[in-house]
Design an enzyme around this catalytic site. Sequence first.
Site, PDB file in Angstrom:
ATOM      1  NE  ARG A   1     103.189  73.212  26.447  1.00  0.00           N
ATOM      2  CZ  ARG A   1     102.379  72.339  27.047  1.00  0.00           C
ATOM      3  NH1 ARG A   1     101.134  72.145  26.604  1.00  0.00           N
ATOM      4  NH2 ARG A   1     102.796  71.633  28.081  1.00  0.00           N
TER       5      ARG A   1
ATOM      6  CG  ASN B   1     101.803  61.252  27.077  1.00  0.00           C
ATOM      7  OD1 ASN B   1     101.307  62.140  26.389  1.00  0.00           O
ATOM      8  ND2 ASN B   1     101.099  60.588  27.970  1.00  0.00           N
ATOM      9  CE  LYS B   2     101.259  66.949  30.740  1.00  0.00           C
ATOM     10  NZ  LYS B   2     102.112  68.187  30.772  1.00  0.00           N
TER      11      LYS B   2
ATOM     12  NE  ARG C   1      96.096  69.923  28.199  1.00  0.00           N
ATOM     13  CZ  ARG C   1      95.286  68.998  27.678  1.00  0.00           C
ATOM     14  NH1 ARG C   1      94.037  69.255  27.345  1.00  0.00           N
ATOM     15  NH2 ARG C   1      95.730  67.752  27.470  1.00  0.00           N
ATOM     16  N   GLY C   2      97.531  70.048  24.577  1.00  0.00           N
ATOM     17  CA  GLY C   2      97.345  68.752  23.923  1.00  0.00           C
ATOM     18  C   GLY C   2      97.976  68.849  22.534  1.00  0.00           C
TER      19      GLY C   2
ATOM     20  CD  GLN D   1      97.524  68.758  32.234  1.00  0.00           C
ATOM     21  OE1 GLN D   1      97.708  68.307  33.363  1.00  0.00           O
ATOM     22  NE2 GLN D   1      98.500  69.280  31.535  1.00  0.00           N
TER      23      GLN D   1
ATOM     24  CG  ASP E   1     102.762  65.916  24.253  1.00  0.00           C
ATOM     25  OD1 ASP E   1     102.289  65.157  25.118  1.00  0.00           O
ATOM     26  OD2 ASP E   1     102.274  67.027  23.974  1.00  0.00           O
TER      27      ASP E   1
HETATM   28  O1  MRU Z   1     100.875  69.664  28.796  1.00  0.00           O
HETATM   29  P1  MRU Z   1      99.714  69.165  27.998  1.00  0.00           P
HETATM   30  O2  MRU Z   1      98.425  69.206  28.748  1.00  0.00           O
HETATM   31  O3  MRU Z   1      99.627  69.830  26.654  1.00  0.00           O
HETATM   32  O4  MRU Z   1     100.057  67.642  27.744  1.00  0.00           O
HETATM   33  C1  MRU Z   1      99.185  66.847  26.998  1.00  0.00           C
HETATM   34  C2  MRU Z   1      99.628  65.442  26.908  1.00  0.00           C
HETATM   35  O5  MRU Z   1     100.645  65.058  27.433  1.00  0.00           O
HETATM   36  C3  MRU Z   1      98.823  64.517  26.073  1.00  0.00           C
HETATM   37  O6  MRU Z   1      98.914  63.212  26.554  1.00  0.00           O
HETATM   38  C4  MRU Z   1      99.351  64.547  24.633  1.00  0.00           C
HETATM   39  O7  MRU Z   1      99.374  65.855  24.138  1.00  0.00           O
HETATM   40  C5  MRU Z   1      98.590  63.694  23.715  1.00  0.00           C
HETATM   41  S1  MRU Z   1      96.920  64.202  23.669  1.00  0.00           S
HETATM   42  C6  MRU Z   1      96.140  63.934  22.340  1.00  0.00           C
END
Ligand code: MRU
Length: 376
Positions: free
Chosen positions: A87, A245-246, A44-45, A194, A235
């Site tokens: 995703r 973003n998250k 993920r990320g 996370q 993202d």
């Molecule tokens: O759902 P995830 O854990 O993949 O979400 C990750 C994030 O929102 C991070 O902030 C984003 O990917 C940037 S990380 C380098």
Amino acid sequence: MRTVEWHEGKVRMIDQRALPWDIVLVEFRDYTEVAQSISEMIVRGAPAIGAAAAFGMVLAARQFDATNRQELLRYLEEAGNLLVNARPTAVNLKWAVNRMLQAAANEALFRVEDIRNEMLRVAKRIANQDVKTNRQMGVYGAALIRSGDRILHHCNTGALATVDWGTALGVIKTAHQQGKHIQVLLTETRPRMQGARLSAWELNGAGIPYHIITDSAAGHFMRKGEVDLILVGSDRTAANGDVANKIGTYSLAVLARENGIPFYAVVPTSTIDLSVEDGSKIPIEERTPDEIRNPYGMRLVPEHFPVKNPAFDVTPYRYITGIITEQGIAYPPYDVTLPMVVEGSLNSELGDVTEPEPDEPEQLSLLDEIDPFDGL
Ligand code: MRU
């Protein structure tokens, strides 16, 4: 080891679902399994899933017993669609798959075997470039951090969210390496935790002082004057500077403005999507209600209780003090500075990226000289 890498003809990754308790490595030979590992968040990320998709494309090229170039390219298109759709929010998937398709379509390569070799070379390059990019953003971003700063960070943006080192957490690690005394508040980041599981695990390993807080405690600490700076990842960043973003990032940004706290997003150019005018056009992933009803197999809520579970939100550009990239720090007006950033990256892609060393930036980008508050 790296979060995701090529290992003896397979894609090897850390299974992030098992952390912080166990370090479990998983390996895949089949690109459909890589797509599944992305949707199930084994990896993920945004940058990490981009690299995983690039290696997934190499698997696809090896899996298909193509007799000619055309056949292979058609098959790769299909494989690419599956990986991109694993995703929807992080643009890095599309970015990486497109680069792999371009590499495969190189007309100088006639034999299927040559295309496969070239694709592996490009996928490794994407992975190496990610590490180098993160190191560079670390140096630019750490310049904003003073010794004694208390930094609030959301989700996980560290080595686990990338191939190695990290984006926002990479900036924090760089400042720590420079000898700055910093304290970090990590939001636990519901529902997948996370921040509590992954960022805390990384900061433990790096010896950086931190506390985990509930997501809803962030405003409390800001109001008490216990947060000097907020760093988050992205993202997908739209052409106008809106940052997806998250989930929870938007609330943090609004609270930051209310409390006069600088709010920076740390964004590699692979995450900037200039084809998307503003954040309203960014698809927001809706994840299964089970993540809220039964987190980690623990039944909290009956099956029939309705749930909404968006994985991301959009923070409007006007709440973002600056966007830290590997080209420098972009300030508003983002519709002017982000294209400059992407342009710079396109030019530097020609450079050799083999040894991901933490190199000093030769000079700060012109982008730094733009008034941070102009256009707010
Ligand atoms: O759902 P995830 O854990 O993949 O979400 C990750 C994030 O929102 C991070 O902030 C984003 O990917 C940037 S990380 C380098």
